[in-house]
Design an enzyme around this catalytic site. Structure first.
Site: not given
Ligand SMILES: C[S@@+](CC[C@H](N)C(=O)[O-])C[C@H]1O[C@@H](n2cnc3c(N)ncnc32)[C@H](O)[C@@H]1O
Length: 473
Positions: A247, A382, A269
């Site tokens: 994704d 998020m 997504k």
């Molecule tokens: C659907 S969630 C997935 C989280 C993911 N499974 C994790 O463990 O980091 C997506 C959210 O994770 C956060 N996120 C993921 N990667 C990021 C990054 N490189 N920098 C900042 N926020 C991040 C943001 O808040 C984003 O909206």
């Protein structure tokens, strides 16, 4: 080519080490690993060599070296600290066409010891022909990280089937095709997880042409974006997959590392724009596995933290699809580290809560009284769109408006941006700085440590990050 790489079988073959100290001991141990028959000659020997001799593992000849010691030997090593003795060993051995190695004197070596990656029975030898041993060692270290440990047991297992395969397939081309199929099958991952019995049964099945190709799914966490934060296991499975289902959160640099000829399927997504429904993704994984494919379901961060990994694995389990789960560095851990913000700190935060700003559609509210408690850090995933609500609720339930906040956009990636503010100003700063996804909110006193501990604005890290640090205090 200065040296021809050959692997010699030294089982019980006579070799000589001239010297009795630590260097001689090291070389002697290398020979013993190959089960050579080792004789050492020196006026005196270190205690470890005496011990090896008392265990009947080596023969010690207490004497000064002379030509007769070379009689019947295949290989000789000069490992003394006396240059003239070493030279004599070299000249006499050379005259007799006995392979010789003078330690740390490459011109006087007719054979050399390469750097070795040992996954017995698989052995990889690397040599720089004596020109750059440190470089060769570094290459070896790189290979060590890339070559999985299970390669050795896998080679041993398939080795035990060689005769059966020869008997079953008379033609070389058929045998080769069979082995290609084995190495593309889940025999490999069965060995990888220690299921030797399952792997053996499957090999028998394949040999009887009974076994259908068995698909499987690797649910892999890719971390927050910096490809160097991938685990070795994640990388290995990405390079083993026939199909990669990914994704938008998985960075381009990470996608560049998947197997070149793998099919790529995006089930991306984005908030408000679900291009593929979760149920369809679940079914897709099951269908691909049932076609006998090795599927890498790669997810940003950790698959089990706001990643729907749990839902996907439940469906795989219901349909009896084999799977492996590889954790990844979650955004809270990666982003905070790259921004120099410790999530806990004895002086500021004794607890950490991971929170999602994007709740299920039933409108269920978060436990704001608990989230507003002091001495804890909130890592909000998020949370950008809901930031006005988050800000208002936390203040309403008692968190001080002056509580430090860090907004980390594109954490750990080249484009990382950190905006430092306080709770009372959170939503306004998000708007003012046009914060885009992915972004993580860190709320709590620890966020203020960013000013002190941010490290990519200094020294070597500066070149890795194109964007300068944005600090809004
Ligand atoms: C659907 S969630 C997935 C989280 C993911 N499974 C994790 O463990 O980091 C997506 C959210 O994770 C956060 N996120 C993921 N990667 C990021 C990054 N490189 N920098 C900042 N926020 C991040 C943001 O808040 C984003 O909206």
């Amino acid at each position: 080519m200065q040296y021809l790489p050959i692997f010699t079988k030294l089982d019980n073959k006579p070799v000589l080490v001239v010297g009795g100290g630590d260097v001689a001991l090291r070389k002697c141990r290398a020979f013993l690993k190959a089960r050579a028959s080792v004789t050492l000659v020196a006026p005196e020997f270190c205690s470890e060599l005496l011990e090896h001799a008392s265990n009947n593992e080596v023969i010690l000849t207490q004497a000064y070296f002379d030509e007769s010691h070379l009689d019947g030997k295949m290989l000789v090593i000069a490992a003394t600290d006396n240059e003239s003795v070493n030279n004599t060993v070299f000249e006499l051995a050379n005259k007799r066409n006995v392979f010789v190695n003078v330690v740390d004197d490459q011109p006087k070596c007719t054979f050399i010891f390469p750097s070795i990656v040992d996954r017995d029975p698989i052995t990889i030898a690397i040599s720089s022909a004596g020109t750059a041993p440190v470089l060769a060692r570094r290459l070896r270290e790189k290979l060590e990280t890339l070559i999985p440990q299970h390669i050795g047991p896998l080679a041993t297992l398939v080795g035990s089937f060689r005769d059966n395969v020869k008997a079953r397939f008379k033609h070389f081309a058929d045998r080769r095709q069979f082995w290609e199929g084995v190495f593309d099958s889940s025999v490999v991952s069965k060995v990888q997880v220690g299921d030797t019995q399952g792997a053996t049964a499957q090999l028998h099945g394949m040999l009887d042409a009974k076994a259908e190709p068995e698909g499987e799914v690797y649910v892999v966490g890719a971390g927050p974006g910096d490809p160097e934060l991938l685990t070795l296991k994640a990388l290995q499975l990405m390079q083993q997959a026939d199909v990669v289902v990914y994704d938008y959160l998985v960075s381009d640099e990470i996608m560049d590392l998947v197997r070149r000829d793998a099919d790529l399927i995006c089930v991306g997504k984005r908030l408000g724009n679900h291009s593929v429904k979760q149920e369809d993704t679940n079914q897709l994984l099951v269908n691909l596995a049932r076609q006998g494919k090795k599927v890498c379901r790669i997810k940003g961060g950790d698959p089990f933290i706001y990643g729907r990994g749990g839902e996907e694995v439940q469906v795989l389990a219901q349909h009896d699809v084999r799977y492996q789960i590889v954790p990844g560095i979650t955004a809270a851990a990666g982003c905070s580290a790259y921004a120099g913000i410790p999530l806990t700190h004895r002086d500021h935060a004794q607890a950490i809560q991971f929170v999602t700003g994007h709740c299920k559609k039933d409108g269920q509210e978060l436990d704001w009284p608990s989230l507003a408690k002091p001495n804890q850090t909130l890592a909000i995933y998020m949370g950008v769109l809901k930031s006005p609500h988050i800000q208002a609720q936390l203040i309403k339930y008692g968190r001080d408006a002056s509580t430090p906040v860090a907004i980390i956009e594109n954490g750990t990636r080249k484009e990382q941006r950190v905006v430092r503010t306080h709770l009372g100003d959170l939503a306004q700063q998000i708007e003012q700085h046009h914060i885009v996804s992915p972004a993580l909110l860190i709320i709590g006193e620890v966020a203020a440590l960013h000013e002190q501990l941010a490290w990519f604005g200094s020294s070597a890290q500066i070149s890795s990050f194109a964007q300068p640090l944005t600090d809004v205090a």
